[in-house]
Design a protein around this motif. Structure first.
Motif, PDB file in Angstrom:
ATOM      1  N   ASN A 103       0.826  -1.204   0.000  1.00  0.00           N
ATOM      2  CA  ASN A 103       0.000   0.000   0.000  1.00  0.00           C
ATOM      3  C   ASN A 103       0.866   1.262   0.000  1.00  0.00           C
ATOM      4  OD1 ASN A 103      -2.288  -1.576   0.070  1.00  0.00           O
ATOM      5  ND2 ASN A 103      -2.560  -1.401   2.283  1.00  0.00           N
ATOM      6  N   VAL A 104       0.462   2.238  -0.807  1.00  0.00           N
ATOM      7  CA  VAL A 104       1.183   3.509  -0.866  1.00  0.00           C
ATOM      8  C   VAL A 104       0.496   4.525   0.041  1.00  0.00           C
ATOM      9  CG1 VAL A 104       1.918   3.063  -3.233  1.00  0.00           C
ATOM     10  CG2 VAL A 104      -0.147   4.396  -2.829  1.00  0.00           C
ATOM     11  N   ASP A 105       1.241   5.570   0.404  1.00  0.00           N
ATOM     12  CA  ASP A 105       0.669   6.661   1.195  1.00  0.00           C
ATOM     13  C   ASP A 105       0.895   7.972   0.454  1.00  0.00           C
ATOM     14  OD1 ASP A 105       3.350   7.315   1.621  1.00  0.00           O
ATOM     15  OD2 ASP A 105       3.426   6.354   3.585  1.00  0.00           O
ATOM     16  N   LYS A 106       0.828   9.078   1.145  1.00  0.00           N
ATOM     17  CA  LYS A 106       0.939  10.383   0.482  1.00  0.00           C
ATOM     18  C   LYS A 106       2.316  10.630  -0.131  1.00  0.00           C
ATOM     19  CE  LYS A 106       2.163  12.825   4.740  1.00  0.00           C
ATOM     20  NZ  LYS A 106       3.545  13.140   4.312  1.00  0.00           N
ATOM     21  N   ASP A 107       3.316   9.838   0.272  1.00  0.00           N
ATOM     22  CA  ASP A 107       4.666   9.961  -0.275  1.00  0.00           C
ATOM     23  C   ASP A 107       5.032   8.807  -1.209  1.00  0.00           C
ATOM     24  OD1 ASP A 107       5.230  12.351   1.055  1.00  0.00           O
ATOM     25  OD2 ASP A 107       5.839  11.297   2.878  1.00  0.00           O
ATOM     26  N   GLY A 108       4.047   8.041  -1.602  1.00  0.00           N
ATOM     27  CA  GLY A 108       4.299   6.925  -2.517  1.00  0.00           C
ATOM     28  C   GLY A 108       4.598   5.634  -1.789  1.00  0.00           C
ATOM     29  N   LEU A 109       5.473   4.821  -2.354  1.00  0.00           N
ATOM     30  CA  LEU A 109       5.813   3.507  -1.812  1.00  0.00           C
ATOM     31  C   LEU A 109       6.621   3.654  -0.519  1.00  0.00           C
ATOM     32  CD1 LEU A 109       5.836   0.407  -2.348  1.00  0.00           C
ATOM     33  CD2 LEU A 109       7.995   0.754  -3.550  1.00  0.00           C
ATOM     34  N   ASP A 110       6.197   2.916   0.511  1.00  0.00           N
ATOM     35  CA  ASP A 110       6.894   2.948   1.797  1.00  0.00           C
ATOM     36  C   ASP A 110       7.884   1.792   1.851  1.00  0.00           C
ATOM     37  OD1 ASP A 110       7.781   3.034   4.370  1.00  0.00           O
ATOM     38  OD2 ASP A 110       5.798   2.996   5.316  1.00  0.00           O
ATOM     39  N   PRO A 111       9.184   2.074   1.854  1.00  0.00           N
ATOM     40  CA  PRO A 111      10.192   1.002   1.851  1.00  0.00           C
ATOM     41  C   PRO A 111      10.058   0.037   3.026  1.00  0.00           C
ATOM     42  CG  PRO A 111      11.210   3.113   1.374  1.00  0.00           C
ATOM     43  CD  PRO A 111       9.811   3.400   1.804  1.00  0.00           C
ATOM     44  N   ALA A 112       9.623   0.534   4.175  1.00  0.00           N
ATOM     45  CA  ALA A 112       9.527  -0.313   5.367  1.00  0.00           C
ATOM     46  C   ALA A 112       8.497  -1.422   5.193  1.00  0.00           C
ATOM     47  CB  ALA A 112       9.185   0.543   6.582  1.00  0.00           C
ATOM     48  N   ARG A 113       7.546  -1.241   4.276  1.00  0.00           N
ATOM     49  CA  ARG A 113       6.492  -2.241   4.076  1.00  0.00           C
ATOM     50  C   ARG A 113       6.853  -3.284   3.028  1.00  0.00           C
ATOM     51  NH1 ARG A 113       1.000   1.550   3.861  1.00  0.00           N
ATOM     52  NH2 ARG A 113       1.164   2.415   5.981  1.00  0.00           N
ATOM     53  N   ILE A 114       7.969  -3.118   2.360  1.00  0.00           N
ATOM     54  CA  ILE A 114       8.337  -4.059   1.300  1.00  0.00           C
ATOM     55  C   ILE A 114       8.772  -5.387   1.923  1.00  0.00           C
ATOM     56  CG2 ILE A 114       9.942  -4.501  -0.597  1.00  0.00           C
ATOM     57  CD1 ILE A 114      10.099  -1.463  -1.010  1.00  0.00           C
ATOM     58  N   PRO A 115       8.141  -6.497   1.556  1.00  0.00           N
ATOM     59  CA  PRO A 115       8.482  -7.797   2.146  1.00  0.00           C
ATOM     60  C   PRO A 115       9.942  -8.158   1.883  1.00  0.00           C
ATOM     61  CG  PRO A 115       6.409  -7.921   0.945  1.00  0.00           C
ATOM     62  CD  PRO A 115       7.015  -6.602   0.602  1.00  0.00           C
ATOM     63  N   LYS A 116      10.564  -8.805   2.848  1.00  0.00           N
ATOM     64  CA  LYS A 116      11.981  -9.143   2.720  1.00  0.00           C
ATOM     65  C   LYS A 116      12.242 -10.177   1.655  1.00  0.00           C
ATOM     66  CE  LYS A 116      11.868 -12.588   6.444  1.00  0.00           C
ATOM     67  NZ  LYS A 116      12.448 -12.989   7.752  1.00  0.00           N
ATOM     68  N   GLU A 117      11.197 -10.951   1.268  1.00  0.00           N
ATOM     69  CA  GLU A 117      11.382 -11.973   0.232  1.00  0.00           C
ATOM     70  C   GLU A 117      11.281 -11.403  -1.187  1.00  0.00           C
ATOM     71  OE1 GLU A 117       6.979 -12.134   1.509  1.00  0.00           O
ATOM     72  OE2 GLU A 117       8.960 -11.901   2.459  1.00  0.00           O
TER      73      GLU A 117
END
Length: 490
Positions: A243-257
């Motif tokens: 899911n994106v927010d007001k700043d676009g893609l959130d790196p912290a949410r990217i799955p480690k796999e």
């Protein structure tokens, strides 16, 4: 026997000059068998009067057909269908066949069933076309594009026009991209690191084919460009929506796999969010941490008229992790289908081999025409004109939206050509979009952008690249009234 003048009519949808249209009318009549050898055509004066064109236009059309042996001239008697004119094919219609193939078993793979929506081909006939990605004929520099196309047809460029490049590209176009286009994004690349593609979508497909397998995972933005999701589903890789927010893609949410991360940092598609510099660096750090690659779709970076465009992710990449996707189809016209991939030489080598096995290379004439249009300065002049127009339209649209009470969910910090809109939670954008068509208004429902079996139905996109500025307020008012009516329905 004389051919009746009533046989001829010019369709309002016909393309080309009047002379070319008349030539085509007559040639098609001969090739279809409606006009037969020896039959007399109407006089140039009579046909010109009937069609409402000048007599010289008809005379020039007749002369050209005479030169091609479709017609013959008999003294002062007039023009006749030539005895040497092409003979229409003579064959019996095939018998109706019964398809006995069980296609449910015969098809090894299926490519239908994606979420890419159908867009009206007659969008230009609507009075309020809030469509995204189409060309405004009032802004496009048709005259200079035509001159560049003619120049590319010249004897000097015979090799570029006719050669089979096999897996290579027009060196002049590649050189311009390397020395002019990419440096503006802070990217330095050698020709061996650049591949010309048939638009950005083809570039994304090539990247997915080269980088992903059934055992690998792609992280994508949610919502995202719906055609990308179709491409990844066809590749059979694992897909992880983030899911994106007001700043676009959130790196912290990217799955480690995740093995490959697809992102649109300059103008997130479709929310138009611009990723700030701190997050861009965090995304690169996250990719390094999980040993993933990044595919950066840098569409619409030229349309930054509110503020200067942020540096491309590729320009910040010191490890070769970022594969950059650019396109001239967005900034020039979508029918051009010309884009490019920029990446490490090892990646481009495989991408080039894949492209060669599918389509060899984009047409040489198109590449050389684009190279001339870019190098002669026409492209920069066009971009400046488009930016000025979009800046004005955006301002008018923002004012109309504020006045109407509609809710903007995203409008791009640096510019762009669209607003991402949010209707009331109970509204259905697809439903009121259908009703708006009856009033000459086109909008783009947003459900197809979401990765979900039950996507939200209340989002929609409004483009302003193709609608005249003076029609924007009335169009926005119609949208607001349609939404209001939607809320009152039982």
């Amino acid at each position: 026997m004389a051919i009746s003048v009533e046989t001829f009519f010019l369709s309002p949808d016909s393309q080309g000059t009047l002379q070319a249209q008349i030539q085509q009318l007559i040639a098609e009549g001969i090739l279809s068998g409606r006009f037969r050898r020896g039959e007399k055509l109407p006089s140039s004066r009579k046909l010109a009067s009937h069609l409402g064109v000048s007599r010289i236009t008809v005379t020039l059309a007749y002369t050209e057909l005479l030169a091609n042996d479709y017609l013959t001239s008999r003294g002062r008697s007039g023009y006749y269908v030539s005895e040497n004119a092409p003979v229409p094919p003579s064959f019996s219609p095939p018998k109706e066949r019964e398809d006995t193939v069980d296609w449910s078993r015969a098809l090894g793979r299926r490519f239908t069933g994606g979420v890419t929506p159908d867009k009206p081909k007659d969008w230009a006939n609507y009075r309020y076309p809030f469509v995204y990605g189409q060309t405004d004929p009032s802004l496009f520099d048709h005259a200079n594009w035509r001159l560049c196309a003619l120049q590319a047809l010249g004897q000097k460029d015979f090799t570029a026009l006719t050669s089979d490049y096999y897996d290579q590209d027009d060196p002049e176009l590649v050189e311009f991209i390397a020395r002019n286009t990419l440096p503006r994004r802070g990217i330095i690349a050698r020709p061996e690191e650049i591949l010309i593609t048939l638009g950005a979508q083809n570039a994304l497909w090539i990247a997915a084919q080269v980088l992903l397998t059934q055992r690998r995972t792609a992280a994508i933005e949610n919502p995202c460009y719906h055609a990308l999701r179709d491409i990844l589903n066809q590749s059979r890789c694992h897909v992880e929506p983030v899911n994106v927010d007001k700043d676009g893609l959130d790196p912290a949410r990217i799955p480690k796999e995740s093995d490959v991360i697809f992102t649109t940092p300059s103008h997130q598609c479709p929310t138009t969010a611009t990723m700030p510099m701190t997050r861009r660096q965090a995304l690169l750090d996250r990719a390094r941490e999980i040993d993933a690659l990044i595919v950066e779709d840098d569409y619409e970076f030229e349309m930054s008229f509110v503020d200067a465009p942020s540096p491309a992710l590729k320009s910040l990449d010191t490890e070769g992790r970022v594969i950059y996707v650019g396109s001239f189809s967005k900034s020039l016209f979508p029918g051009l289908r010309l884009g490019y991939l920029v990446g490490s030489e090892s990646f481009i080598r495989e991408a080039r081999a894949l492209r060669a096995s599918v389509l060899r290379h984009p047409p040489g004439h198109i590449q050389r025409t684009a190279a001339y249009f870019l190098s002669l300065g026409h492209y920069d002049a066009l971009i400046r004109r488009i930016r000025d127009a979009l800046k004005s339209r955006r301002s008018i649209m923002q004012e109309a939206i504020d006045h109407s009470g509609l809710l903007v969910a995203g409008k791009g910090a640096e510019g762009g050509s669209s607003f991402w809109m949010q209707g009331p939670s109970a509204s259905n954008a697809a439903h009121f979009a259908q009703n708006l068509k009856q009033e000459g208004v086109l909008i783009e429902p947003g459900a197809s952008f979401f990765s979900s079996d039950t996507p939200p139905q209340n989002f929609y996109r409004l483009g302003y690249s193709s609608i005249p500025a003076e029609r924007i307020p009335a169009g926005i008012d119609k949208i607001a009234r349609a939404l209001s009516q939607e809320q009152n329905w039982p």
